[in-house]
Design a protein around this motif. Structure first.
Motif, PDB file in Angstrom:
ATOM      1  N   VAL A 155       0.860  -1.184   0.000  1.00 23.67           N
ATOM      2  CA  VAL A 155       0.000   0.000   0.000  1.00 23.67           C
ATOM      3  C   VAL A 155       0.895   1.231   0.000  1.00 23.67           C
ATOM      4  O   VAL A 155       1.768   1.374   0.854  1.00 23.67           O
ATOM      5  CB  VAL A 155      -0.939   0.018   1.228  1.00 23.67           C
ATOM      6  CG1 VAL A 155      -1.754   1.313   1.253  1.00 23.67           C
ATOM      7  CG2 VAL A 155      -1.859  -1.199   1.206  1.00 23.67           C
ATOM      8  N   ASP A 156       0.645   2.118  -0.959  1.00 22.29           N
ATOM      9  CA  ASP A 156       1.484   3.300  -1.126  1.00 22.29           C
ATOM     10  C   ASP A 156       0.665   4.575  -1.015  1.00 22.29           C
ATOM     11  O   ASP A 156      -0.055   4.926  -1.945  1.00 22.29           O
ATOM     12  CB  ASP A 156       2.176   3.250  -2.494  1.00 22.29           C
ATOM     13  CG  ASP A 156       2.913   4.543  -2.803  1.00 22.29           C
ATOM     14  OD1 ASP A 156       3.702   4.979  -1.941  1.00 22.29           O
ATOM     15  OD2 ASP A 156       2.678   5.116  -3.888  1.00 22.29           O
ATOM     16  N   SER A 213      -4.914   5.274   3.439  1.00 19.81           N
ATOM     17  CA  SER A 213      -3.998   4.124   3.435  1.00 19.81           C
ATOM     18  C   SER A 213      -3.872   3.486   4.808  1.00 19.81           C
ATOM     19  O   SER A 213      -3.727   2.264   4.929  1.00 19.81           O
ATOM     20  CB  SER A 213      -2.619   4.558   2.929  1.00 19.81           C
ATOM     21  OG  SER A 213      -2.700   5.027   1.596  1.00 19.81           O
ATOM     22  N   ARG A 214      -3.926   4.291   5.847  1.00 20.16           N
ATOM     23  CA  ARG A 214      -3.885   3.731   7.203  1.00 20.16           C
ATOM     24  C   ARG A 214      -5.102   2.850   7.467  1.00 20.16           C
ATOM     25  O   ARG A 214      -4.999   1.754   8.033  1.00 20.16           O
ATOM     26  CB  ARG A 214      -3.830   4.861   8.232  1.00 20.16           C
ATOM     27  CG  ARG A 214      -2.459   5.527   8.387  1.00 20.16           C
ATOM     28  CD  ARG A 214      -2.574   6.714   9.330  1.00 20.16           C
ATOM     29  NE  ARG A 214      -1.305   7.351   9.603  1.00 20.16           N
ATOM     30  CZ  ARG A 214      -0.509   7.034  10.613  1.00 20.16           C
ATOM     31  NH1 ARG A 214      -0.845   6.064  11.439  1.00 20.16           N
ATOM     32  NH2 ARG A 214       0.625   7.679  10.802  1.00 20.16           N
ATOM     33  N   LYS A 246      -4.719  -0.329   5.398  1.00 17.07           N
ATOM     34  CA  LYS A 246      -3.751  -1.247   6.023  1.00 17.07           C
ATOM     35  C   LYS A 246      -4.409  -2.054   7.138  1.00 17.07           C
ATOM     36  O   LYS A 246      -4.263  -3.280   7.203  1.00 17.07           O
ATOM     37  CB  LYS A 246      -2.571  -0.454   6.575  1.00 17.07           C
ATOM     38  CG  LYS A 246      -1.500  -1.293   7.282  1.00 17.07           C
ATOM     39  CD  LYS A 246      -0.360  -0.408   7.750  1.00 17.07           C
ATOM     40  CE  LYS A 246       0.784  -1.234   8.371  1.00 17.07           C
ATOM     41  NZ  LYS A 246       0.396  -1.900   9.623  1.00 17.07           N
ATOM     42  N   ILE A 255       3.634  -1.083   3.799  1.00 13.74           N
ATOM     43  CA  ILE A 255       3.210   0.273   3.471  1.00 13.74           C
ATOM     44  C   ILE A 255       4.447   1.149   3.287  1.00 13.74           C
ATOM     45  O   ILE A 255       5.421   1.036   4.026  1.00 13.74           O
ATOM     46  CB  ILE A 255       2.260   0.839   4.547  1.00 13.74           C
ATOM     47  CG1 ILE A 255       1.602   2.141   4.064  1.00 13.74           C
ATOM     48  CG2 ILE A 255       2.947   1.004   5.882  1.00 13.74           C
ATOM     49  CD1 ILE A 255       0.387   2.542   4.893  1.00 13.74           C
TER      50      ILE A 255
END
Length: 470
Positions: free
Chosen positions: A293-294, A320-321, A324, A336
């Protein structure tokens, strides 16, 4: 004296409390600029309760008193005046926008092609990782493949800053001069020799190892559940005695192709194809799968800036957090690129995914527009991919995002970005929504919407992995 100090303090308090109008223009960043578009948009915010206009036209203020306003431009200088008035006090800002006329040229380079002489051979080799091979002598031409350093190339000719590679492929192959060492004349071409082929496998990949006398140009092409690997300059003879200038190896598997790539270790070209995951529990199809995950941008790279100065990098990180955590709750192994606000290189991000044997790569972004585009017309969700092995994943994520978030459907796009060009892992770049569209901007700043975006992408990945078992 004391009375004057008190009056000054009260005046200062009156100003900072928002009693006077104030204009904060986020875009454009300067008040004197030149553009070649037929319109420009202004993005920013003003004081609550003020009367705000641009060129005497009253402008709509959204929540948090921000504005997104498009202004058509005529050729030459355009003078744009912003006025915000509150309690009889006004602030004014003047912008000068010079719209240039289109160039009479067609944008095509007029530099002629220089063919090498027939009585000598020109030798060079790549000096950079990810040296790009293109179909034409232009930075806008389609990428064929990015190859590593130390690959031997023979040059057929030159056009401008590009060398034409002397190979018999499906199309012309060109490379920019900065990607290779200075070419030199040699007496003859050293034949490329394929010595032997070995196969092997491990937990993550199936491998095909080609032993060569020197690293040669290669290309990978996906056709359904097969990958054609072509090695250029290796002469072969078919069963009918016909000679061919290149060697092609076809890798085929029963299930759909996921990640694959090729790389050199000295004079060994190693092709690898990722093994499709074995799903032991259909309720948790992502269990034990490594996913990269970027969160796009970070640090000094803020990305798009919204009208109240929320930076895209922060929205990307928040989504993204959540993603994740959701993926880890499904049993996935999540890598990440960043968990805080720091800058990281594009190819460094790609390498992190490769080094951790990620099966899937997701780059999370939110969008903006250049001048000449109208953010009230162009907005919504879109997913970008570059290689055929990522197209299905892009389609699934796009469909689910539109249905679950009710953003406008901007479709999927084949685009050449660093974070979607990799064939291994399967790579897509998700533009969740637009930072410069008023309603989408307000939603993107909402943690509940950020969570829903993450949940939608997680569920898309579950669907995708199950489909790839068939």
């Amino acid at each position: 004296m004391k009375r004057n100090i008190i009056l000054l303090f009260l005046a200062w308090l009156y100003i900072v409390s928002g009693a006077f109008a104030h204009i904060d223009v986020v875009y454009p960043k300067t008040n004197d600029l030149t553009v070649n578009s037929d319109s420009i948009f202004f993005l920013g915010n003003t004081t609550e309760g003020s009367n705000f206009s641009i060129n005497t036209e009253k402008v709509k203020l959204w929540d948090n008193n921000f504005f997104v306003h498009v202004i058509p431009l005529k050729y030459g200088k355009n003078y744009i005046k912003m006025v915000s008035v509150k309690n009889g006090v006004r602030e004014k800002k003047i912008y000068t926008v010079n719209r240039t006329k289109p160039s009479s040229g067609n944008g095509i380079s007029k530099v002629g092609y220089e063919q090498k002489k027939a009585d000598y051979t020109i030798y060079t080799k790549t000096i950079k990782q990810n040296a790009t091979i293109r179909e034409k002598a232009s930075s806008s031409a389609r990428r064929v493949i990015d190859i590593p350093e130390n690959v031997v190339l023979y040059i057929e000719g030159r056009q401008g800053d590009y060398y034409k590679i002397e190979e018999n492929g499906e199309s012309e192959y060109w490379i920019h001069k900065t990607n290779v060492q200075n070419p030199v004349n040699v007496s003859k071409r050293v034949p490329a020799v394929l010595k032997r082929i070995k196969t092997s496998s491990d937990k993550h990949y199936n491998y095909i190892k080609f032993s060569l006398n020197y690293p040669v140009l290669y290309n990978l092409k996906q056709i359904n559940n097969s990958i054609e690997l072509t090695l250029y300059g290796i002469e072969t003879t078919d069963k009918n005695g016909n000679k061919h200038p290149n060697y092609t190896y076809t890798y085929t598997q029963d299930s759909p192709i996921m990640g694959y790539d090729a790389y050199y270790e000295e004079n060994y070209l190693i092709f690898r194809a990722a093994k499709n995951p074995e799903i032991k529990n259909k309720e948790y199809p992502l269990k034990d799968i490594t996913i990269f995950v970027d969160p796009g941008h970070g640090g000094a790279e803020k990305g798009a800036i919204g009208p109240t100065r929320t930076a895209e990098k922060d929205v990307n990180l928040a989504i993204s957090r959540y993603l994740k955590k959701d993926l880890e709750d499904e049993g996935a192994n999540v890598i990440i690129s960043r968990l805080d606000d720091h800058q990281i290189g594009l190819y460094e991000r790609v390498q992190i995914a490769k080094d951790n044997n990620a099966l899937i790569s997701l780059s999370i972004h939110n969008n903006a527009l250049p001048n000449g585009k109208n953010p009230y017309k162009q907005h919504g969700t879109e997913v970008h991919y570059y290689n055929e092995n990522a197209k299905l994943l892009a389609e699934i994520i796009q469909k689910d995002m539109v249905q679950n978030l009710e953003f406008k459907d901007n479709g999927i796009h084949k685009s050449s970005f660093a974070l979607d060009r990799s064939t291994n892992p399967v790579s897509v770049l998700v533009e969740c929504a637009y930072m410069i569209h008023p309603e989408e901007y307000m939603r993107l700043r909402n943690p509940a919407v950020q969570r829903r975006i993450a949940q939608s992408i997680k569920n898309s990945l579950k669907k995708y992995v199950i489909i790839m078992q068939k």
